[in-house]
Write an enzyme that holds these catalytic residues in place. Structure first.
Site, PDB file in Angstrom:
ATOM      1  CG  ASP A 178      -2.029   1.031   1.166  1.00 30.34           C
ATOM      2  OD1 ASP A 178      -2.300   1.532   0.061  1.00 30.34           O
ATOM      3  OD2 ASP A 178      -2.589   1.357   2.220  1.00 30.34           O
ATOM      4  CG  HIS A 193      -3.009  -0.078   9.213  1.00 32.49           C
ATOM      5  ND1 HIS A 193      -3.991   0.851   8.968  1.00 32.49           N
ATOM      6  CD2 HIS A 193      -2.032   0.206   8.323  1.00 32.49           C
ATOM      7  CE1 HIS A 193      -3.635   1.640   7.976  1.00 32.49           C
ATOM      8  NE2 HIS A 193      -2.435   1.273   7.563  1.00 32.49           N
ATOM      9  CD  GLN A 208      -2.638  -1.565   4.577  1.00 27.18           C
ATOM     10  OE1 GLN A 208      -3.637  -1.800   3.891  1.00 27.18           O
ATOM     11  NE2 GLN A 208      -1.981  -0.427   4.487  1.00 27.18           N
ATOM     12  NE  ARG A 236      -0.341  11.685   4.982  1.00 33.79           N
ATOM     13  CZ  ARG A 236      -0.933  10.498   4.889  1.00 33.79           C
ATOM     14  NH1 ARG A 236      -0.519   9.476   5.621  1.00 33.79           N
ATOM     15  NH2 ARG A 236      -1.949  10.320   4.059  1.00 33.79           N
ATOM     16  CG  ASP A 274      -1.754   6.462   7.195  1.00 32.85           C
ATOM     17  OD1 ASP A 274      -2.068   7.096   6.181  1.00 32.85           O
ATOM     18  OD2 ASP A 274      -1.988   5.240   7.350  1.00 32.85           O
ATOM     19  CD  GLU A 322      -4.775  10.115   5.492  1.00 29.94           C
ATOM     20  OE1 GLU A 322      -5.382   9.993   4.421  1.00 29.94           O
ATOM     21  OE2 GLU A 322      -4.703   9.178   6.317  1.00 29.94           O
ATOM     22  CG  HIS A 337      -0.558   9.410  -1.335  1.00 21.91           C
ATOM     23  ND1 HIS A 337      -0.905  10.309  -0.354  1.00 21.91           N
ATOM     24  CD2 HIS A 337      -0.799   8.182  -0.838  1.00 21.91           C
ATOM     25  CE1 HIS A 337      -1.334   9.638   0.698  1.00 21.91           C
ATOM     26  NE2 HIS A 337      -1.280   8.344   0.437  1.00 21.91           N
ATOM     27  CG  ASP A 338      -4.608   8.299  -0.374  1.00 20.87           C
ATOM     28  OD1 ASP A 338      -4.112   7.242  -0.817  1.00 20.87           O
ATOM     29  OD2 ASP A 338      -4.546   8.636   0.821  1.00 20.87           O
ATOM     30  NE  ARG A 356      -4.617   4.011  -3.454  1.00 18.90           N
ATOM     31  CZ  ARG A 356      -4.403   3.666  -2.191  1.00 18.90           C
ATOM     32  NH1 ARG A 356      -4.654   4.526  -1.221  1.00 18.90           N
ATOM     33  NH2 ARG A 356      -3.935   2.461  -1.882  1.00 18.90           N
TER      34      ARG A 356
HETATM   35  C1  GLC Z   1      -4.058   6.718   4.344  1.00 18.23           C
HETATM   36  C2  GLC Z   1      -3.108   6.790   3.174  1.00 18.23           C
HETATM   37  C3  GLC Z   1      -3.514   5.802   2.126  1.00 18.23           C
HETATM   38  C4  GLC Z   1      -3.505   4.430   2.728  1.00 18.23           C
HETATM   39  C5  GLC Z   1      -4.332   4.368   4.008  1.00 18.23           C
HETATM   40  C6  GLC Z   1      -4.026   3.130   4.781  1.00 18.23           C
HETATM   41  O1  GLC Z   1      -5.341   7.098   4.016  1.00 18.23           O
HETATM   42  O2  GLC Z   1      -3.089   8.088   2.673  1.00 18.23           O
HETATM   43  O3  GLC Z   1      -2.669   5.850   1.008  1.00 18.23           O
HETATM   44  O4  GLC Z   1      -4.025   3.509   1.799  1.00 18.23           O
HETATM   45  O5  GLC Z   1      -4.051   5.433   4.879  1.00 18.23           O
HETATM   46  O6  GLC Z   1      -2.777   3.236   5.407  1.00 18.23           O
END
Ligand code: GLC
Length: 558
Positions: free
Chosen positions: A47, A90, A158, A188, A190, A232, A301-302, A423
């Protein structure tokens, strides 16, 4: 601050390789560099690094821990803050905690949410949305060695951590301090919205999420007070501002949060040529608390999920569902008249949701072989979108490749593990041949790069754009125009943005009435002129940053 985000390997090859390109980042005006996940992930699909196997090691192909420390030090000496991901919802299935849990160790089983049968998973699933409905349906994975089902919100490899276990919290505090000691300045957080689970909810944005962030931040403030946290949380508009601290968490959680709603509204305004919904949605949002600010961006990036609030939609006479469908059609090129080359990501037949992948250039319709007029319109859309984001309030972050107008990567599915995840189309390798053209205004790269560099430079020179002065939307404008006002002690700022391909009138008297006497367009560097009718004409897709004319001859600071 002016931000840039990239994958180390796609930008500079390795961590030492990134150091070779700091002049490039300086040319763009970058002072904040987010390097995508670089701690050691699992082998194979991970990922994009968001499945971490070892938080205390660097991805071997990128370098070593010493290289990371060295890069952080060099960046600091050049005035650039290093931003790194802290993946805390995770870990990879291969992380030592997960391995220990599978081997039967009760302590580490307690780090995860493990269920002996489907009873509770089925009950949770009643209200859990699908994150990756196509390639990872469901939120639980059966693991024979656990003799049970483990919570896996994202991919089956994950494993969600059990944050109600204090041992998980202390493990992460230790990891945060370790990263801070290497010189990481911003972490960040996540997928922070997902860390707390509660039956009967969507298991996002639970109050405990903010309590956890508060603890991690409090500890970090004691030993490394300059470290900032960035949430995020790509969540519904009404759930967003809490991540910057409200109520008992005011000033105590994240310093930064992604302004997902602004990003969605920018694309929505461009597709509809109307600011009606954007004005409604952005006015309905509370401003960022004074202790924190937004990360503003055009895309990351998403994929883009169409976070349109149903009430906002209804207030301007459309339905949320209908508008989300329209945006997915528009940005996948399916709607009649669409100029966009986005790709559908994770269509969900149950909810009808279709998220969209694409680089800024491809979303805005910039094609290698289009007509000059079409290319010109697309370039203007790219500039306009970045100008709105950069002057909204907060730290703007440009996604790697967008500063050169790079299109979707046609070979995105060729790398192992990427086949099903488009992506990767908008995570291209930086094209250094294009980058070499960045001073040539006859090239797309030159036009986009110089435009974004100008945005960064002019922004840095305007104290009016300090995050402490939030944007307010001027009501009652023509639907084709977004007008924002920021009131800073150093002076007033008026942002005027034409989201249509026609000239749009705007009365000069409004700018005077707001208190700007000699209006000066800072992005272009000229005085605004009007004819006898007192009407300004905003050019197609024009972006004007209007301030009081600086006194030429008088030295300006900043
Ligand atoms: C966040 C990331 C994304 C990822 C997800 C799981 O949203 O930006 O790319 O798939 O977390 O870690």
């Amino acid at each position: 601050m002016f931000g840039y985000a990239c994958y180390t390997e796609r930008f500079g090859g390795t961590l030492p390789g990134v150091k070779e390109h700091l002049d490039y980042l300086e040319d763009l005006g970058v002072t904040y560099l987010h390097l995508m996940p670089l701690l050691r992930p699992r082998e194979g699909d991970n990922d994009g690094g968001y499945a971490v196997q070892d938080y205390r090691a660097v991805r071997p192909d990128l370098g070593t821990v010493d290289d990371l420390r060295d890069l952080a030090t060099t960046l600091r000496s050049r005035g650039i803050s290093l931003v790194v991901d802290l993946v805390l919802n995770h870990v990879a299935r291969e992380h030592e905690w997960a391995v220990a849990a599978r081997s039967g160790d009760p302590v580490h089983r307690g780090y995860f949410h493990i269920f002996p049968d489907r009873r509770l998973p089925d009950a949770y699933e009643q209200t859990l949305p699908e994150v990756f409905p196509e390639f990872a349906p469901g939120s639980f994975t059966y693991e024979p060695e656990l003799d049970g089902w483990v919570w896996t919100t994202f991919n089956r490899w994950q494993w969600d951590l059990n944050w109600s276990n204090p041992a998980v919290l202390t493990e992460f505090v230790d990891i945060v301090l370790w990263l801070a000691n290497l010189g990481v300045e911003v972490l960040r957080l996540d997928a922070i919205a997902f860390v707390w689970k509660r039956m009967g909810t969507n298991c996002q944005n639970q109050p405990e999420v903010h309590a956890i962030t508060q603890v991690i931040r409090a500890v970090t403030r004691i030993v490394a007070p300059a470290v900032a946290f960035k949430a995020e949380a790509i969540v519904a508009p009404r759930d967003l501002v809490q991540y910057l601290g409200t109520g008992t968490h005011a000033g105590r959680v994240s310093d930064l949060a992604y302004h997902n709603s602004l990003m969605v509204q920018i694309w929505s305004m461009l597709a509809t040529r109307s600011t009606a919904l954007g004005r409604q949605a952005l006015t309905a949002l509370p401003p960022a608390p004074s202790t924190g600010t937004w990360i503003t961006y055009v895309r990351c990036h998403d994929d883009i999920g169409w976070a349109i609030d149903d009430h906002d939609a209804a207030a301007v006479g459309v339905t949320g569902e209908g508008h989300r469908r329209f945006l997915a059609d528009w940005y996948s090129g399916a709607a009649p008249g669409s100029w966009s080359d986005g790709l559908v990501f994770q269509a969900n037949p149950v909810t009808g949701d279709r998220r969209i992948s694409g680089t800024a250039a491809s979303l805005a319709g910039l094609r290698e072989r289009g007509s000059p007029a079409a290319a010109d319109a697309a370039l203007r859309r790219v500039f306009l979108a970045h100008a709105i984001a950069a002057a909204w309030g907060g730290v703007p972050v440009v996604w790697s490749g967008d500063e050169l107008g790079q299109p979707n990567d046609p070979g995105w599915m060729e790398e192992e593990g990427h086949e099903a995840d488009n992506r990767w189309a908008h995570r291209p390798r930086l094209d250094w041949t294009r980058a070499a053209q960045r001073d040539d205004m006859h090239t797309v790269a030159g036009r986009v790069f110089s435009g974004l560099a100008r945005i960064a430079r002019v922004r840095g020179s305007l104290p009016q754009l300090h995050a402490s002065a939030p944007s307010q939307i001027l009501p009652g404008t023509d639907n084709g125009v977004l007008a924002t006002v920021r009131r800073h002690p150093s002076g007033l700022f008026v942002g005027l943005y034409n989201v249509t391909e026609q000239l749009r009138p705007f009365p000069l008297g409004w700018i005077h009435a707001l208190g700007v006497n000699r209006p000066y367009e800072a992005l272009g560097g000229y005085d605004l002129q009007v004819g006898a009718d007192g009407i300004l004409l905003l050019p197609p897709y024009g972006a004007w940053w209007v301030v009081e004319r600086p006194d030429i001859g008088e030295p300006r600071t900043g």
